[in-house]
Design a protein around this motif. Sequence first.
Motif, PDB file in Angstrom:
ATOM      1  N   PRO A 146      38.323  -6.402 -69.930  1.00 37.50           N
ATOM      2  CA  PRO A 146      37.877  -6.147 -68.562  1.00 37.50           C
ATOM      3  C   PRO A 146      37.435  -4.693 -68.405  1.00 37.50           C
ATOM      4  N   VAL A 147      36.296  -4.504 -67.803  1.00 38.80           N
ATOM      5  CA  VAL A 147      35.755  -3.161 -67.602  1.00 38.80           C
ATOM      6  C   VAL A 147      35.591  -2.938 -66.108  1.00 38.80           C
ATOM      7  N   ASN A 205      42.728  -0.137 -65.222  1.00 35.80           N
ATOM      8  CA  ASN A 205      43.242  -0.692 -63.978  1.00 35.80           C
ATOM      9  C   ASN A 205      42.963  -2.187 -63.973  1.00 35.80           C
ATOM     10  N   SER A 206      44.017  -2.981 -64.144  1.00 39.76           N
ATOM     11  CA  SER A 206      43.888  -4.437 -64.095  1.00 39.76           C
ATOM     12  C   SER A 206      44.778  -4.944 -62.965  1.00 39.76           C
ATOM     13  N   ASN A 207      44.895  -6.240 -62.849  1.00 41.20           N
ATOM     14  CA  ASN A 207      45.722  -6.807 -61.789  1.00 41.20           C
ATOM     15  C   ASN A 207      47.178  -6.377 -61.890  1.00 41.20           C
ATOM     16  N   ASN A 208      47.693  -6.212 -63.099  1.00 40.57           N
ATOM     17  CA  ASN A 208      49.111  -5.918 -63.281  1.00 40.57           C
ATOM     18  C   ASN A 208      49.416  -4.530 -63.823  1.00 40.57           C
ATOM     19  N   HIS A 209      48.438  -3.854 -64.411  1.00 39.23           N
ATOM     20  CA  HIS A 209      48.699  -2.598 -65.104  1.00 39.23           C
ATOM     21  C   HIS A 209      47.723  -1.517 -64.645  1.00 39.23           C
ATOM     22  N   GLN A 210      48.223  -0.273 -64.605  1.00 42.32           N
ATOM     23  CA  GLN A 210      47.354   0.864 -64.329  1.00 42.32           C
ATOM     24  C   GLN A 210      47.787   2.030 -65.199  1.00 42.32           C
TER      25      GLN A 210
END
Length: 170
Positions: free
Chosen positions: A34-35, A61-66
């Motif tokens: 994911p970009v 930065n994804s739905n669960n992790h930053q």
Amino acid sequence: MKYFVLVATLLAVAVAMPFDIFEDEEGEQYYAVPVSREKRQTKWGATNTGFGVSHQGTILNSNNHQLDGSAYASKNWGSHGIKPDQFGGQLDYSHKPSGSSAFVGADRIPGYGTDVSAGLKQNLYQNKNFGVDVTGQYGRHFGGPGGTGKPQSGVFLNAHGTFKVERYKP
């Protein structure tokens, strides 16, 4: 020590990234990463003592992790040469669903040594108005005129809440 921190950081980023595997008609497999374009910020400034520059931004930065990172360097006006007098950086990781986080950072002053720090925070309980978490931190000074210092560490239990204050009406 610096290679261990670098390898641990890269491994944490690789494990945390969600990969989707795709296969084409010939059976060749590919993975999609994911970009997302994130805001980055560079600041610089000069004072009567010197000049400094810093850069910070979101790396992942994804739905669960930053994963956020920052770095800085500063130079005093009276010092000789072009090398910075002080520099450092920090990586901050957050697991969004649990509210847990971790950080690792280092600050270096050539000739005086390097300060290394790391920490973890685990959310134990959270609701709308109250939360409890446990935090562990580690820090140590390496090198310089005083030599390597003793490790400084601690574990803390934190509670925080919001309270509504109303005026008493008899």
